[in-house]
Every structure is written in C-alpha cells, then in structure tokens.
Design an enzyme around this catalytic site. Structure first.
Site, PDB file in Angstrom:
ATOM      1  N   GLY A  71       0.779  -1.243   0.000  1.00 16.14           N
ATOM      2  CA  GLY A  71       0.000   0.000   0.000  1.00 16.14           C
ATOM      3  C   GLY A  71       0.804   1.282   0.000  1.00 16.14           C
ATOM      4  O   GLY A  71       0.303   2.327   0.417  1.00 16.14           O
ATOM      5  N   SER A  72       2.036   1.248  -0.528  1.00 14.24           N
ATOM      6  CA  SER A  72       2.792   2.517  -0.508  1.00 14.24           C
ATOM      7  C   SER A  72       2.147   3.533  -1.441  1.00 14.24           C
ATOM      8  O   SER A  72       2.167   4.730  -1.162  1.00 14.24           O
ATOM      9  CB  SER A  72       4.268   2.295  -0.853  1.00 14.24           C
ATOM     10  OG  SER A  72       4.421   1.939  -2.196  1.00 14.24           O
ATOM     11  N   ASN A  73       1.563   3.087  -2.553  1.00  7.51           N
ATOM     12  CA  ASN A  73       0.864   4.033  -3.436  1.00  7.51           C
ATOM     13  C   ASN A  73      -0.394   4.575  -2.766  1.00  7.51           C
ATOM     14  O   ASN A  73      -0.717   5.754  -2.903  1.00  7.51           O
ATOM     15  CB  ASN A  73       0.489   3.368  -4.763  1.00  7.51           C
ATOM     16  CG  ASN A  73       1.638   3.401  -5.747  1.00  7.51           C
ATOM     17  OD1 ASN A  73       1.940   4.443  -6.315  1.00  7.51           O
ATOM     18  ND2 ASN A  73       2.296   2.260  -5.924  1.00  7.51           N
TER      19      ASN A  73
ATOM     20  N   ASN B 204      -5.882   2.402 -12.939  1.00  8.72           N
ATOM     21  CA  ASN B 204      -4.972   1.391 -12.399  1.00  8.72           C
ATOM     22  C   ASN B 204      -3.550   1.858 -12.609  1.00  8.72           C
ATOM     23  O   ASN B 204      -3.236   2.461 -13.632  1.00  8.72           O
ATOM     24  CB  ASN B 204      -5.185   0.059 -13.131  1.00  8.72           C
ATOM     25  CG  ASN B 204      -4.231  -1.015 -12.635  1.00  8.72           C
ATOM     26  OD1 ASN B 204      -4.084  -1.213 -11.420  1.00  8.72           O
ATOM     27  ND2 ASN B 204      -3.562  -1.697 -13.552  1.00  8.72           N
TER      28      ASN B 204
ATOM     29  N   HIS C 170       0.309   0.570 -13.143  1.00  9.42           N
ATOM     30  CA  HIS C 170       1.009  -0.644 -13.549  1.00  9.42           C
ATOM     31  C   HIS C 170       2.510  -0.339 -13.646  1.00  9.42           C
ATOM     32  O   HIS C 170       2.896   0.695 -14.190  1.00  9.42           O
ATOM     33  CB  HIS C 170       0.474  -1.113 -14.916  1.00  9.42           C
ATOM     34  CG  HIS C 170       1.043  -2.430 -15.323  1.00  9.42           C
ATOM     35  ND1 HIS C 170       0.549  -3.632 -14.866  1.00  9.42           N
ATOM     36  CD2 HIS C 170       2.089  -2.735 -16.129  1.00  9.42           C
ATOM     37  CE1 HIS C 170       1.262  -4.622 -15.379  1.00  9.42           C
ATOM     38  NE2 HIS C 170       2.205  -4.101 -16.148  1.00  9.42           N
TER      39      HIS C 170
END
Ligand code: GRF
Length: 340
Positions: free
Chosen positions: A12-14, A103, A105
């Site tokens: 979950g760093s983003n 999203n 990627h």
C-alpha cells in the site's frame, strides 16, 4: 470536494502516497480503502491515516458486486484508484464507474502488461529482456487487463547493474508522481462544468460587492446540454451532469469545456494587483501575468502548467512585497533627512 476510493491488496505505498498527496487539501479526498486481503499491510497503514478501510473476501468481489457498489455510493465515491489491487473487478463495477477507474502498472504499457504481469514478475522480465528503460503507467480500467487508455506514463532508466528489486524501487518513485497526476486529470475532466467567471464577476467577488453588470446575452456558439455523458480527456465516458461545449462554428478554440474551476490552483490575481499598486510594480506585473495564465492553462487541460503559473504568481507577489518594503524602508529615513 471529490471523493475517491483506493483498492489495494498489498503493502500500500501508493495508497499511502495518495492520502498524503490529497487529504490535506480541499479538492480531492481519499475517503475509503477497500481490500480483498484480510491481512494486507495496507489496512493498518490506511487506518493510521484515518481512512476508513474495509475488507471484502474475493467471493463478494466476484459474486456480489452490488455490495461493493452500495458501499462506494454511500461514501459518494466518484473515482476509484487501483493501487496494487490483485482481484479481478467484475463487469458491474467497471461499467458503473466507466472511465473513472484508474490502475497503476509498473511498466511502460502496452509492454509487460496482461495476465501474470504484476510486481516482481514485470521487473524480472524487463531486466531479462535487456531493456534500457522501464517505468510506470496509469491507465483507465476496461474489461481487458492493462489495456485501457493511458492517462500518464513516466519512464526510468534501466542500468546494467539493476536487479528486479532496485528497478522496482525506481519505478515506485515515479509511481508516486504519476498516480496523483493522473487522478487530478481525471477529476478535472469529470467534474460538472462551471462557466468561467467574467473578469467583472471575479472582481465583484474579490471586493465583496454585487456585480450589477447585466448578464451577457447567451452566445449561440456555446451549447448547454442536459444530463448526458460528455467525452473526457481520455476518450472515456464521463459522469452525467450538465455540460458546455463550444460548437464547431466557434471562432477560436474547439477544446471541450468539461474542465471546471474545481481543482484549479489559486490564481492570486487580487494579491498580484494589490502588490503592483502598493509595492513594487515590475514584479507585480509579472505576478499578474502568471495569475492570468493559471485559469487559461487549467481550462486547456494543462494542470501542471496551471500549478506552475500559480506557484510563479505566488513567488512574484512575495518578491514585489519584499522589494516594496525595502524601498519604502530606505525612502522614509532619506526623506526625513531631507535628501528627497
Ligand atoms: C505497484 O508497483 C503498482 O504499479 C502495482 O502494484 C504495486 C503496488 O505497490 N500495480 P504498493 O502496494 O503501492 O507499494
């Protein structure tokens, strides 16, 4: 304020980066985090940041998408950000939020996308292929994996001594810029439009007085349309709501006017004018020029340019103020000494 939801399955760093980027401002708010992994590290991190976080098992995501949609609607979610979300999204969710699910990627799509291409697999494949560059892509989610329209892409160099781990770290760094940037673009393109204020209206509002100028007669070249679906920046369908577009007969730009004041950086126009009059004129004029560019760039869809102009205006206001104070401080004693 536009509410967004983050879906995440891993570290979950983003997701954390999005909360830090948006939640202290007043334009975009990460209001909800949903996960398909009961013990995902992202859960604690988001809870520590005060973001409501809910786990739904895969069976719910697959067989009861209505439950997910209900929770999204109850939180007034407009945009969804998939930040390392490894569960397949059902068509019901993709269709309900068509053009509004992004999203991230970890490759330069369309390269290294599709089934099985996630996390370390991607970086390993890039290094094995001997590619000289990789990067991150934020794209609109469609029913085909990693194949929707690209919103933002950022590159990193792949060096001879890179390992999948070092490459992943580099890609993560550009992801932290790419994801907020893409979300800002989508939010700006989806928000129901406000017809830009006239200069008279802006001054009347800034000075707190009513503007008695009679309304400008309706221009036939500007079409007001009802609750239809305007085309967004990405070519995807935007949410319903009134739209304004310039017809092909308009004399100048044919740019869609789906962009609105929502999300626009401050123009500082009033301060620029005040500094020009009361402090130092030349930097004040530079500040006014930058102030004027904020809204024009914003309405052209150049969000980065608008932010840059806003920051420049702020800097020139400060320069004008400082120079004004210095010159007045020098002038008064000299005037008292009879030198002027
Ligand atoms: C990111 O590299 C993203 O591109 C991919 O999954 C990873 C998630 O990382 N979809 P994190 O959980 O945000 O650290």
């Amino acid at each position: 304020m536009t509410n967004i939801a983050v879906f995440a399955s891993g570290t979950g760093s983003n997701a954390v980066n999005l909360v830090k980027a948006f939640n202290s401002g007043n334009r975009i708010h990460v209001a909800l985090c949903l996960t398909d992994k009961e013990n995902a590290p992202v859960i604690e991190k988001m809870k520590d940041l005060g973001v409501e976080t809910i786990f739904f098992p895969r069976s719910v995501w697959k067989e009861e998408p209505q439950v997910i949609l209900d929770i999204l609607r109850s939180h007034d979610i407009s945009v969804i950000a998939l930040a390392g979300f490894l569960c397949f999204l059902s068509d019901e969710i993709v269709n309900a939020y068509e053009g509004k699910i992004l999203n991230i990627h970890p490759s330069l799509l369309p390269a290294y996308g599709g089934k099985g291409m996630h996390g370390a697999n991607v970086h390993k494949a890039v290094i094995e292929a001997g590619d000289l560059k990789s990067g991150a892509t934020v794209h609109i989610v469609t029913s085909e994996i990693d194949a929707g329209p690209i919103v933002v892409q950022k590159e990193v160099a792949v060096l001879p001594d890179d390992t999948p781990e070092s490459l992943e770290a580099k890609v993560h760094e550009v992801e932290y810029q790419a994801f907020p940037e893409a979300i800002m673009k989508i939010v700006a393109s989806l928000t129901p439009p406000a017809i830009p204020k006239s200069v008279d209206d802006a001054w009347a509002e800034a000075l707190g007085v009513p503007n008695n100028v009679p309304p400008i007669p309706k221009n036939d070249n500007i079409n007001q349309t009802g609750p239809t679906s305007p085309t967004s920046l990405t070519g995807q369908t935007a949410p319903t709501g009134p739209t304004a577009s310039i017809s092909p007969t308009a004399p100048t730009s044919t740019t869609s006017m789906a962009l609105t004041k929502e999300g626009m950086p401050p123009t500082y126009l009033v301060w620029s004018v005040i500094m020009t009059i009361l402090c130092c004129t030349i930097p004040g004029i530079v500040a006014i020029i930058n102030s004027a560019q904020v809204s024009s760039k914003f309405y052209q869809g150049d969000i980065e340019g608008a932010s840059r102009a806003s920051r420049n205006a702020e800097i020139w206001i400060i320069v004008s103020f400082v120079l004004g104070v210095i010159s007045n401080t020098l002038y008064i004693p000299l005037a008292l000494a009879g030198l002027f």
